[in-house]
Design a protein around this motif. Structure first.
Motif, short mmCIF file in Angstrom:
data_model
loop_
_atom_site.label_atom_id
_atom_site.label_comp_id
_atom_site.label_asym_id
_atom_site.label_seq_id
_atom_site.Cartn_x
_atom_site.Cartn_y
_atom_site.Cartn_z
N GLY A 24 66.30 39.43 28.14
CA GLY A 24 65.43 40.11 29.08
C GLY A 24 65.43 39.52 30.48
O GLY A 24 64.70 40.00 31.35
N PHE A 25 66.26 38.50 30.74
CA PHE A 25 66.33 37.86 32.05
C PHE A 25 67.67 38.18 32.71
O PHE A 25 68.73 37.95 32.13
CB PHE A 25 66.21 36.33 31.92
CG PHE A 25 64.87 35.84 31.47
CD1 PHE A 25 63.96 35.35 32.40
CD2 PHE A 25 64.53 35.84 30.13
CE1 PHE A 25 62.72 34.87 31.99
CE2 PHE A 25 63.30 35.36 29.71
CZ PHE A 25 62.39 34.88 30.64
N ARG A 26 67.61 38.66 33.94
CA ARG A 26 68.81 38.91 34.73
C ARG A 26 68.99 37.76 35.72
O ARG A 26 68.04 37.36 36.40
CB ARG A 26 68.71 40.23 35.48
CG ARG A 26 68.68 41.45 34.57
CD ARG A 26 68.19 42.70 35.31
NE ARG A 26 69.07 43.06 36.41
CZ ARG A 26 70.08 43.93 36.30
NH1 ARG A 26 70.34 44.52 35.14
NH2 ARG A 26 70.83 44.23 37.34
N LEU A 27 70.21 37.23 35.80
CA LEU A 27 70.51 36.17 36.75
C LEU A 27 71.08 36.75 38.02
O LEU A 27 72.01 37.57 37.99
CB LEU A 27 71.51 35.18 36.15
CG LEU A 27 71.08 34.38 34.92
CD1 LEU A 27 72.15 33.35 34.57
CD2 LEU A 27 69.74 33.71 35.12
N ALA A 28 70.53 36.32 39.15
CA ALA A 28 71.12 36.64 40.45
C ALA A 28 72.20 35.60 40.75
O ALA A 28 72.07 34.43 40.39
CB ALA A 28 70.05 36.61 41.53
N TYR A 29 73.27 36.03 41.42
CA TYR A 29 74.36 35.10 41.68
C TYR A 29 75.14 35.53 42.91
O TYR A 29 75.19 36.69 43.29
CB TYR A 29 75.31 35.04 40.47
CG TYR A 29 76.01 36.34 40.15
CD1 TYR A 29 77.27 36.64 40.68
CD2 TYR A 29 75.40 37.30 39.34
CE1 TYR A 29 77.90 37.84 40.40
CE2 TYR A 29 76.02 38.50 39.06
CZ TYR A 29 77.27 38.76 39.59
OH TYR A 29 77.89 39.97 39.32
N ASP A 30 75.77 34.54 43.54
CA ASP A 30 76.78 34.76 44.58
C ASP A 30 78.15 34.54 43.95
O ASP A 30 78.31 33.65 43.09
CB ASP A 30 76.58 33.82 45.76
CG ASP A 30 75.47 34.27 46.70
OD1 ASP A 30 75.14 35.47 46.68
OD2 ASP A 30 74.94 33.42 47.43
N ARG A 31 79.13 35.29 44.41
CA ARG A 31 80.49 35.18 43.89
C ARG A 31 81.45 35.29 45.07
O ARG A 31 81.38 36.27 45.83
CB ARG A 31 80.75 36.30 42.88
CG ARG A 31 82.08 36.25 42.14
CD ARG A 31 82.18 37.44 41.21
NE ARG A 31 83.27 37.32 40.25
CZ ARG A 31 83.58 38.26 39.36
NH1 ARG A 31 82.86 39.39 39.31
NH2 ARG A 31 84.58 38.08 38.52
N VAL A 51 77.87 31.15 41.74
CA VAL A 51 76.72 30.26 41.89
C VAL A 51 75.45 31.06 41.59
O VAL A 51 74.98 31.82 42.43
CB VAL A 51 76.63 29.67 43.31
CG1 VAL A 51 75.66 28.51 43.34
CG2 VAL A 51 77.99 29.23 43.81
N PRO A 52 74.89 30.91 40.39
CA PRO A 52 73.67 31.65 40.06
C PRO A 52 72.40 30.89 40.42
O PRO A 52 72.40 29.66 40.55
CB PRO A 52 73.78 31.81 38.54
CG PRO A 52 74.49 30.56 38.11
CD PRO A 52 75.44 30.21 39.24
N ASP A 53 71.32 31.65 40.57
CA ASP A 53 69.99 31.09 40.43
C ASP A 53 69.68 31.08 38.94
O ASP A 53 69.84 32.10 38.26
CB ASP A 53 68.94 31.93 41.16
CG ASP A 53 68.91 31.68 42.66
OD1 ASP A 53 69.35 30.60 43.09
OD2 ASP A 53 68.45 32.57 43.39
N LEU A 54 69.23 29.96 38.42
CA LEU A 54 68.94 29.86 37.00
C LEU A 54 67.71 30.70 36.63
O LEU A 54 66.92 31.11 37.50
CB LEU A 54 68.73 28.40 36.62
CG LEU A 54 69.98 27.53 36.75
CD1 LEU A 54 69.63 26.06 36.68
CD2 LEU A 54 71.01 27.91 35.68
#
Length: 295
Positions: free
Chosen positions: A9-16, A51-54
């Motif tokens: 139920g958790f979505r990770l935001a990330y830069d790629r 690089v995600p936010d945890l």
């Protein structure tokens, strides 16, 4: 930032960014994905860096949940492993420090086929009851504080109080020549300042995943159960939380581990010594057999 598919139920935001050999970078507390702002330019040439936010941090989802079920190292590892699989990353090098180190180790332990190698800084296993030494307890007071409702009452949703609290850790845990610039501090205040954001960030500690609980609960594994993924450990000279002498038992927890001392740096190695951090990752990528290990 992009957002991955939900895991638990958790979505990770990330830069790629970049292209080439895959690398995933995991941030610490109190930080977010911008902990790697000085590392990224050193890797983006020849590497595909994610690089995600945890879970519970920054732009990633934070939900009211049982911390022991959804915010501990294994739960965070499920999220990172899900993102690696979703993005089709072919056995990336997984790097992290602080809580990012613990999570990277959990991914390597629980999902070893997903990861080529680790590049991590403290905390590491092998500390044991040395964490109860008086000197150590003077440093780890905040982990007990984070268990109290008082922590939320005093800090959650209060940017002024949070600015002072976050500044303390970045000043006290860093090396003697480092000062966090005001723009970076203000960014962290915007990340940790909204109502609920600070509370979500300390769910890690309430899950029993902090260094004190993890160290007291650790049991050295049998030889066949050690983390098999090759690990490079970068141990800073001036980390007040984790003295260099605590690196003496790593071989009891890792099947293949090497330790490098980082002179001049404190706890925040990716920010304080970005060249050393990036160089360690590149050395792993250049090892003979890398191409043969990829699927």
């Amino acid at each position: 930032m992009e957002r991955g598919a939900p895991v638990d139920g958790f979505r990770l935001a990330y830069d790629r960014l970049g292209s080439g050999d895959p690398v995933v970078l995991l941030h610490g507390w109190p930080g977010d994905h911008t902990d790697y702002r000085r590392v990224l330019p050193l890797l983006s040439d020849g590497c595909e860096v994610v690089v995600p936010d945890l879970r519970g941090f920054g732009a990633s989802d934070r939900h009211p949940a049982d911390p022991e079920q959804q915010y501990d190292a294994r739960a965070q590892a499920r999220g990172v492993a899900g993102l690696i699989e979703e993005l089709g990353l072919d056995r990336p090098v997984l790097a992290g420090y602080d809580i990012g180190s613990r999570i990277a180790q959990a991914v390597a332990r629980d999902h070893p086929g997903l990861v080529r190698a680790l590049v991590v800084a403290p905390p590491l296993p092998g500390i044991g009851d040395r964490i109860l030494q008086p000197r150590a307890q003077r440093e780890f007071w905040y982990q007990s504080f984070h268990q109290l409702a008082l922590a939320e009452e005093l800090l959650d949703g209060d940017p002024v109080a949070l600015r002072a609290y976050l500044r303390h850790f970045w000043n006290h845990w860093s090396g003697p020549s480092f000062t966090l610039d005001e723009a970076a501090l203000e960014h962290l205040v915007t990340v940790y300042g909204p109502p609920g954001a600070f509370s979500a960030s300390i769910a890690w500690y309430r899950a029993g995943a902090g260094a004190v609980a993890a160290s007291l609960g650790e049991v050295p594994p049998g030889a066949g159960d050690r983390i098999a993924v090759p690990a490079t450990v970068l141990w800073p000279e001036h980390d007040p939380l984790f003295p260099r002498s605590w690196s003496d038992r790593l071989s009891g927890f890792f099947a293949d581990v090497s330790v490098e001392s980082v002179a001049g740096a404190g706890h925040f190695i990716p920010v304080e010594a970005p060249s050393r951090f990036a160089a360690a990752i590149r050395r792993v990528l250049e090892r003979p057999g890398w191409a043969y290990g990829r699927n």
